[in-house]
Design a protein around this motif. Structure first.
Motif, PDB file in Angstrom:
ATOM      1  N   HIS A 169       0.625  -1.187   0.034  1.00 32.88           N
ATOM      2  CA  HIS A 169      -0.092   0.042  -0.154  1.00 32.88           C
ATOM      3  C   HIS A 169       0.801   1.275  -0.044  1.00 32.88           C
ATOM      4  O   HIS A 169       0.655   2.450  -0.769  1.00 32.88           O
ATOM      5  N   ASP A 170       1.893   1.191   0.771  1.00 30.26           N
ATOM      6  CA  ASP A 170       2.926   2.332   0.928  1.00 30.26           C
ATOM      7  C   ASP A 170       3.730   2.584  -0.354  1.00 30.26           C
ATOM      8  O   ASP A 170       3.769   3.804  -0.876  1.00 30.26           O
ATOM      9  N   LEU A 171       3.999   1.417  -1.028  1.00 31.87           N
ATOM     10  CA  LEU A 171       4.778   1.361  -2.109  1.00 31.87           C
ATOM     11  C   LEU A 171       3.718   1.976  -3.276  1.00 31.87           C
ATOM     12  O   LEU A 171       4.251   2.963  -4.148  1.00 31.87           O
ATOM     13  N   ASP A 172       2.470   1.658  -3.394  1.00 32.55           N
ATOM     14  CA  ASP A 172       1.291   2.163  -4.375  1.00 32.55           C
ATOM     15  C   ASP A 172       1.419   3.845  -3.967  1.00 32.55           C
ATOM     16  O   ASP A 172       1.431   4.649  -4.976  1.00 32.55           O
ATOM     17  N   ALA A 173       1.285   4.189  -2.737  1.00 34.42           N
ATOM     18  CA  ALA A 173       1.283   5.696  -2.524  1.00 34.42           C
ATOM     19  C   ALA A 173       2.668   6.084  -3.031  1.00 34.42           C
ATOM     20  O   ALA A 173       2.328   7.501  -3.390  1.00 34.42           O
ATOM     21  N   LEU A 174       3.431   5.648  -2.559  1.00 31.57           N
ATOM     22  CA  LEU A 174       4.823   6.399  -3.002  1.00 31.57           C
ATOM     23  C   LEU A 174       4.874   6.401  -4.548  1.00 31.57           C
ATOM     24  O   LEU A 174       5.382   7.389  -5.165  1.00 31.57           O
TER      25      LEU A 174
END
Length: 148
Positions: A33-38
Motif C-alpha cells: 500500500h505504501d509502495l503504491d502511495a509512493l
C-alpha cells in the motif's frame, strides 16, 4: 497430562507461527500500500515538475513572442514616422512651391499694376498733349481766319 501440555505447547507454537505469518502478510500489504502511495506521489511530483517546466517554457515562449511583437511594433512605428516625415517633407516642399508661385504671381500683379499706372499716366499725358495741340491748332485756325 504431559501429552496434553505438549499438544498445547505445539498448538501455541503453531499459533505463534500463524500469528507471525498473519503479521508478515499484513506488513506486506501495508508495504505494498505504501509502495503504491509512493508510486502515486512520485508520478504526481513528476507531473508537477513537468507542469512547472512547461509553464517556464511557456513563459519564455510568451516573453520571446512579446519581445518579437514589441520589436516589430517599434520597427513599424519608425517606418510610419519616416513615412510621415517624408510626406511632411513633400507637403512642405509642395507648400513652399505654392508660396513661391504665389509670390511670383504677386510680383507679376504688382508689375502689371505699375505698368497700368504708367500707361494711364502716358495716356493722360498724351491726352493732355493732344488737347494742347488741338487748342493750339484751333488758336492757329482762329488767327488765320481772323487774319483773313
Amino acid at each position: 497430562g504431559v501429552q496434553r501440555n505438549k499438544q498445547h505447547v505445539g498448538s501455541e507454537s503453531q499459533a505463534v507461527v500463524v500469528d507471525e505469518e498473519l503479521l508478515l502478510t499484513q506488513r506486506q500489504e501495508e508495504l505494498e500500500h505504501d509502495l503504491d502511495a509512493l508510486k502515486r506521489r512520485k508520478e504526481f511530483v513528476r507531473l508537477e515538475k513537468l507542469q512547472r517546466q512547461l509553464e517556464m517554457e511557456g513563459e519564455v515562449f510568451l516573453q520571446d513572442a512579446e519581445d518579437d511583437l514589441q520589436a516589430l511594433l517599434q520597427m513599424r512605428i519608425m517606418e510610419l514616422m519616416h513615412e510621415k516625415e517624408r510626406n511632411t517633407g513633400d507637403c512642405l516642399s509642395f507648400q513652399a512651391d505654392i508660396l513661391q508661385q504665389i509670390a511670383h504671381l504677386q510680383v507679376m500683379h504688382d508689375d502689371a499694376v505699375m505698368q497700368a499706372g504708367q500707361m494711364e499716366e502716358r495716356y493722360q499725358h498724351s491726352l493732355h498733349l493732344l488737347h494742347q495741340e488741338h487748342s493750339a491748332t484751333m488758336s492757329d485756325k482762329r488767327r488765320l481766319m481772323q487774319a483773313d
